[in-house]
Design an enzyme around this catalytic site. Structure first.
Site, PDB file in Angstrom:
ATOM      1  CG  PHE A   1     -20.980 -80.363  11.736  1.00  0.00           C
ATOM      2  CD1 PHE A   1     -22.363 -80.333  11.936  1.00  0.00           C
ATOM      3  CD2 PHE A   1     -20.342 -81.592  11.842  1.00  0.00           C
ATOM      4  CE1 PHE A   1     -23.074 -81.488  12.244  1.00  0.00           C
ATOM      5  CE2 PHE A   1     -21.032 -82.747  12.146  1.00  0.00           C
ATOM      6  CZ  PHE A   1     -22.399 -82.691  12.361  1.00  0.00           C
TER       7      PHE A   1
ATOM      8  CE  LYS B   1     -10.322 -75.488  10.894  1.00  0.00           C
ATOM      9  NZ  LYS B   1     -11.503 -76.044  10.156  1.00  0.00           N
TER      10      LYS B   1
ATOM     11  CD  GLU C   1     -13.579 -78.199   6.971  1.00  0.00           C
ATOM     12  OE1 GLU C   1     -13.645 -77.825   8.155  1.00  0.00           O
ATOM     13  OE2 GLU C   1     -12.966 -79.217   6.617  1.00  0.00           O
TER      14      GLU C   1
ATOM     15  CB  SER D   1     -14.445 -86.757  15.076  1.00  0.00           C
ATOM     16  OG  SER D   1     -13.258 -86.415  14.378  1.00  0.00           O
TER      17      SER D   1
ATOM     18  CB  CYS E   1     -20.613 -84.046  21.954  1.00  0.00           C
ATOM     19  SG  CYS E   1     -20.699 -82.625  23.020  1.00  0.00           S
TER      20      CYS E   1
ATOM     21  CD  GLU F   1     -19.725 -89.074  17.841  1.00  0.00           C
ATOM     22  OE1 GLU F   1     -18.606 -89.013  17.299  1.00  0.00           O
ATOM     23  OE2 GLU F   1     -20.155 -88.188  18.605  1.00  0.00           O
TER      24      GLU F   1
HETATM   25  P1  NAD Z   1     -14.349 -83.196  12.840  1.00  0.00           P
HETATM   26  O1  NAD Z   1     -13.405 -83.861  13.757  1.00  0.00           O
HETATM   27  O2  NAD Z   1     -14.547 -83.774  11.492  1.00  0.00           O
HETATM   28  O3  NAD Z   1     -13.901 -81.670  12.598  1.00  0.00           O
HETATM   29  C1  NAD Z   1     -13.561 -80.818  13.671  1.00  0.00           C
HETATM   30  C2  NAD Z   1     -12.511 -79.830  13.194  1.00  0.00           C
HETATM   31  O4  NAD Z   1     -11.332 -80.537  12.786  1.00  0.00           O
HETATM   32  C3  NAD Z   1     -12.963 -78.990  12.012  1.00  0.00           C
HETATM   33  O5  NAD Z   1     -12.582 -77.653  12.230  1.00  0.00           O
HETATM   34  C4  NAD Z   1     -12.230 -79.621  10.828  1.00  0.00           C
HETATM   35  O6  NAD Z   1     -11.900 -78.683   9.843  1.00  0.00           O
HETATM   36  C5  NAD Z   1     -10.974 -80.191  11.457  1.00  0.00           C
HETATM   37  N1  NAD Z   1     -10.488 -81.413  10.798  1.00  0.00           N
HETATM   38  C6  NAD Z   1     -11.257 -82.376  10.205  1.00  0.00           C
HETATM   39  N2  NAD Z   1     -10.454 -83.385   9.762  1.00  0.00           N
HETATM   40  C7  NAD Z   1      -9.178 -83.055  10.090  1.00  0.00           C
HETATM   41  C8  NAD Z   1      -7.913 -83.708   9.920  1.00  0.00           C
HETATM   42  N3  NAD Z   1      -7.810 -84.886   9.322  1.00  0.00           N
HETATM   43  N4  NAD Z   1      -6.808 -83.089  10.392  1.00  0.00           N
HETATM   44  C9  NAD Z   1      -6.894 -81.901  11.012  1.00  0.00           C
HETATM   45  N5  NAD Z   1      -8.078 -81.233  11.194  1.00  0.00           N
HETATM   46  C10 NAD Z   1      -9.202 -81.805  10.744  1.00  0.00           C
HETATM   47  O7  NAD Z   1     -15.747 -83.054  13.626  1.00  0.00           O
HETATM   48  P2  NAD Z   1     -17.149 -82.548  13.067  1.00  0.00           P
HETATM   49  O8  NAD Z   1     -17.704 -83.563  12.142  1.00  0.00           O
HETATM   50  O9  NAD Z   1     -17.057 -81.133  12.616  1.00  0.00           O
HETATM   51  O10 NAD Z   1     -18.003 -82.526  14.419  1.00  0.00           O
HETATM   52  C11 NAD Z   1     -18.673 -83.643  14.934  1.00  0.00           C
HETATM   53  C12 NAD Z   1     -17.847 -84.325  16.002  1.00  0.00           C
HETATM   54  O11 NAD Z   1     -17.528 -83.418  17.032  1.00  0.00           O
HETATM   55  C13 NAD Z   1     -18.602 -85.455  16.690  1.00  0.00           C
HETATM   56  O12 NAD Z   1     -17.710 -86.537  16.860  1.00  0.00           O
HETATM   57  C14 NAD Z   1     -19.002 -84.883  18.027  1.00  0.00           C
HETATM   58  O13 NAD Z   1     -19.183 -85.814  19.060  1.00  0.00           O
HETATM   59  C15 NAD Z   1     -17.819 -83.998  18.303  1.00  0.00           C
HETATM   60  N6  NAD Z   1     -18.132 -82.965  19.286  1.00  0.00           N
HETATM   61  C16 NAD Z   1     -17.649 -83.146  20.535  1.00  0.00           C
HETATM   62  C17 NAD Z   1     -17.946 -82.225  21.513  1.00  0.00           C
HETATM   63  C18 NAD Z   1     -17.458 -82.431  22.900  1.00  0.00           C
HETATM   64  O14 NAD Z   1     -17.679 -81.565  23.726  1.00  0.00           O
HETATM   65  N7  NAD Z   1     -16.804 -83.527  23.230  1.00  0.00           N
HETATM   66  C19 NAD Z   1     -18.729 -81.092  21.210  1.00  0.00           C
HETATM   67  C20 NAD Z   1     -19.173 -80.936  19.904  1.00  0.00           C
HETATM   68  C21 NAD Z   1     -18.877 -81.879  18.939  1.00  0.00           C
END
Ligand code: NAD
Length: 488
Positions: free
Chosen positions: A153, A177, A180, A230, A285, A379
């Site tokens: 997000f 994808k 959402e 994450s 991040c 985090e």
């Molecule tokens: P998230 O892991 O909740 O979601 C990321 C994606 O995974 C979304 O598209 C979501 O729909 C999907 N998803 C969520 N739960 C799932 C599940 N149980 N099974 C399968 N798919 C699932 O992350 P977020 O809250 O959208 O973003 C924030 C996180 O992203 C933070 O931890 C941040 O550090 C990380 N991030 C990392 C980087 C990097 O370069 N390392 C860059 C940007 C964000």
């Protein structure tokens, strides 16, 4: 919340057209005032399958065009991003809650990512050599086929551009994808790619959550999966995608440490640390999450508080993503306080006049944190920095290396020797020296270490070329009169 254009509900984008089936949907909520600004479909594995069929068909023609032709689409697309930058920035702001300036910087970074992609013909020229008399070996980089990109997000426009330009220019077709929580920017990305002349089916969007992600990992016609999000989900995706023998790079969460030495430039350090922890409301991040203060750094901390007080929520500080995120972040501050840390600047219970429904957390500085506290280990993903005191640089590095994560680490000092020591010993993929957000710019690549990334290579820059292609090695001989031996 008034949007740039009147946004109808989000639809999937398959084979060049927007359409939805009978899926259930989820409200898209603007974090600026809590209002519903759209609805996003929660697609099924059948929707994903339709997108993969379209991408697979499009791959036949797209992969047989030359890279010089493919980059032409991205030259035009880059211009369209520039032409529409105001609208795209407002869209990011509406769905994510960051400030207009931060949103615009994100779209500008998307433009820079396209600029790298259009330079790929210069970078990936192949090799040829006469390896024995009359016998030539040559290499060619070939695309993988249908690839998938799953995004988080916090950067609704930039993170999709980490993968789209490079993967497509290199000849792959894609199913995207998006998160959402912020699905609107990718709708405009799809429209602008079409306007730039991208053939139907080369780029497809399937919206939704867990069900689509699992279907992507399992689908036999998807060759590679890139994931950003994450650590918890990165691990699930990496395990599941590789268990069906796909290539996968999965970027996870972060807990970035900034090591501050007493000789650091006072003003520059204070303003950099504060900008790193509060930019995009701490939802980067690459954001500073822990400051390890070595020896006597109190003047720097005092200046940091002064700097952070200049930040005004709703003006130069955006929102966090949701009511739950605000509650989680404030919960961490409560826990630190209860564990004996000192809250020297408190952003809890922040509201903005006229935007009372918005999810604001003010900048927060917590001093005298110890490494065992939750604010030191987990985090937080909000505008919060925890200060841990260390007696020397060795102890500071040990604290940094004690983290499970390893996205970024930085050191603030005027001493080349100490800077070099941190550069060499910190266990993180991206290191900053007197820089609070050490994001490598193209052609350098982006990616962390440890639990901040799973898989080989990085997601952007030169390293991504390896991820999105496979090398074909061809050996030719056109001189039948030459004597044959095992090498010819
Ligand atoms: P998230 O892991 O909740 O979601 C990321 C994606 O995974 C979304 O598209 C979501 O729909 C999907 N998803 C969520 N739960 C799932 C599940 N149980 N099974 C399968 N798919 C699932 O992350 P977020 O809250 O959208 O973003 C924030 C996180 O992203 C933070 O931890 C941040 O550090 C990380 N991030 C990392 C980087 C990097 O370069 N390392 C860059 C940007 C964000």
């Amino acid at each position: 919340m008034e949007l740039v254009k009147s946004q109808s509900n989000v639809q999937n984008f398959i084979n060049g057209s927007f359409a939805n089936g009978e899926q259930e949907s989820l409200d898209v909520i603007s974090p600026i005032d809590g209002s519903v600004i759209s609805k996003v479909p929660l697609s099924t594995s059948q929707d994903l399958n339709n997108a993969v069929i379209s991408a697979k068909e499009a791959f036949v023609d797209w992969s047989s065009t030359t890279i010089k032709e493919r980059v032409q689409v991205f030259f035009r697309y880059r211009s369209l991003l520039e032409k529409n930058i105001d609208e795209l920035s407002k869209l990011v702001q509406a769905e994510n809650g960051k400030t207009y300036g931060e949103a615009k910087a994100e779209v500008e970074k998307g433009i820079e990512l396209c600029e790298f992609a259009v330079s790929l013909p210069q970078i990936i020229a192949n090799e040829i050599q006469e390896v024995s008399k009359g016998v030539e070996c040559r290499t060619e980089r070939k695309p993988l086929g249908v690839v998938a990109s799953i995004t988080p997000f916090n950067f609704p426009n930039m993170v999709p551009h980490w993968t789209i330009p490079n993967a497509l220019v290199l000849g792959n077709t894609m199913v995207m994808k998006p998160s959402e929580v912020v699905p609107l920017s990718v709708v405009r990305i799809a429209e602008l790619l079409k306007e730039a002349g991208l053939p139907d089916g080369v780029f497809n969007v399937v919206n939704g959550g867990k069900e689509v992600v699992e279907a992507i990992c399992d689908h036999p016609d998807i060759a590679a999966v890139s994931f950003v999000g994450s650590t918890k989900v990165a691990k699930i995706v990496y395990k599941r995608a590789t268990s069906t023998l796909k290539r996968c790079v999965a970027l996870g969460g972060a807990k970035n440490h900034l090591i501050v030495l007493p000789d650091a430039n006072l003003q520059m350090t204070a303003s950099n640390v504060v900008a790193s922890m509060s930019g995009c409301a701490g939802q980067r991040c690459m954001a500073a999450s822990v400051m390890v203060g070595v020896d006597k750094v109190d003047p720097i901390i005092e200046r940091m508080v002064e700097e952070a007080k200049k930040i005004t929520p709703g003006d130069n500080l955006g929102t966090v993503i949701s009511a739950e995120a605000k509650q989680r972040i404030e919960g961490y501050i409560d826990q630190a306080e209860a564990a004996g840390a000192k809250i020297i600047l408190d952003g809890r219970n922040t509201t903005v006049k006229g935007k009372e429904g918005g999810f604001y957390v003010g900048p927060t500085i917590i001093d005298y944190v110890t490494p065992d506290m939750s604010v030191a280990k987990e985090e937080i993903f909000g505008p919060v920095i925890s200060i841990i005191r260390a007696k020397d640089v060795n102890e500071a590095i040990a604290i940094e290396n004690g983290s499970n994560y390893g996205n970024a680490a930085a050191v603030f000092t005027q001493s080349g020797g100490f800077a070099k020591k941190v550069m060499e010993e910190a266990s993180a993929g991206m290191i900053g020296v007197n820089i609070g957000v050490p994001v490598p710019r193209e052609p350098f690549s982006f990616g962390g270490w440890n639990e901040s990334k799973f898989g080989v290579g990085d997601i952007t820059g030169k390293s991504s070329i390896e991820f999105w292609t496979q090398i074909k090695k061809t050996t030719t001989k056109w001189n039948p009169e030459a004597q044959v031996n095992w090498m010819s």
